[in-house]
Write a protein that holds these residues in place. Structure first.
Motif, PDB file in Angstrom:
ATOM      1  N   UNK A  38      42.576  38.733  70.394  1.00  0.00           N
ATOM      2  CA  UNK A  38      43.824  39.370  70.816  1.00  0.00           C
ATOM      3  C   UNK A  38      44.330  38.789  72.132  1.00  0.00           C
ATOM      4  N   UNK A  39      45.650  38.709  72.226  1.00  0.00           N
ATOM      5  CA  UNK A  39      46.252  38.161  73.436  1.00  0.00           C
ATOM      6  C   UNK A  39      46.600  39.291  74.378  1.00  0.00           C
ATOM      7  N   UNK A  45      50.193  42.406  82.274  1.00  0.00           N
ATOM      8  CA  UNK A  45      49.660  41.399  83.187  1.00  0.00           C
ATOM      9  C   UNK A  45      50.743  40.769  84.054  1.00  0.00           C
ATOM     10  N   UNK A  46      52.035  41.065  83.797  1.00  0.00           N
ATOM     11  CA  UNK A  46      53.094  40.503  84.614  1.00  0.00           C
ATOM     12  C   UNK A  46      53.549  39.131  84.164  1.00  0.00           C
ATOM     13  N   UNK A  47      53.049  38.660  83.027  1.00  0.00           N
ATOM     14  CA  UNK A  47      53.490  37.361  82.543  1.00  0.00           C
ATOM     15  C   UNK A  47      54.928  37.470  82.049  1.00  0.00           C
TER      16      UNK A  47
END
Length: 148
Positions: A38-39, A45-47
């Motif tokens: 899983x990603x 995460x703020x990406x």
């Protein structure tokens, strides 16, 4: 009956063994699908997502409109020019009642044209009174000079 577009050799006649196979319920074997790792959630995460690719068309941008204060008019309806034409004076002279009405209506909206129409009506009234006085004096002079 045979159809030339659909020859019978393309559609084989099923045999008895094949028919029996179709009549029996078949058990299916399910396999567990293989999943990848899983990603991470980009919101947690703020990406940031990658920018969408441009396909040769420019992006639409909202036009910038001027912001006006409350009660301020962005567009003022232009008023026609108040030239005060001599024609209003002529109209007021020959039709003094029309000139007086135009003067009363236009005195705040078109002050120059109202003045022309009012002056034409006023001059018409003054000229009429003077002419009636002259006619009355000639009538008195002619009446007193008559011999009995």
């Amino acid at each position: 009956m045979s159809d030339p577009n659909f020859p019978p050799q393309q559609y084989p006649n099923p045999s008895q063994s094949q028919r029996a196979q179709y009549d029996q319920p078949r058990q299916q074997v399910y396999q567990q699908p293989q999943y990848a790792q899983p990603q991470a959630n980009p919101y947690v995460t703020g990406q940031q997502y990658a920018q969408t690719p441009q396909y040769g068309q420019p992006q639409y941008q909202q036009p910038q409109y001027a912001q006006y204060q409350y009660g301020q008019q962005p567009y003022a309806n232009p008023q026609p020019a108040d030239t005060g034409s001599f024609g209003w004076a002529v109209l007021g002279f020959f039709f003094p009642i029309v000139g007086l009405i135009l003067f009363l209506i236009w005195k705040t909206e078109k002050p120059v044209s109202a003045k022309q129409a009012g002056m034409g009506a006023l001059i018409s009234v003054i000229v009429s009174v003077v002419l009636w006085l002259i006619v009355f004096m000639f009538a008195l002079a002619a009446g007193s000079a008559a011999v009995y």
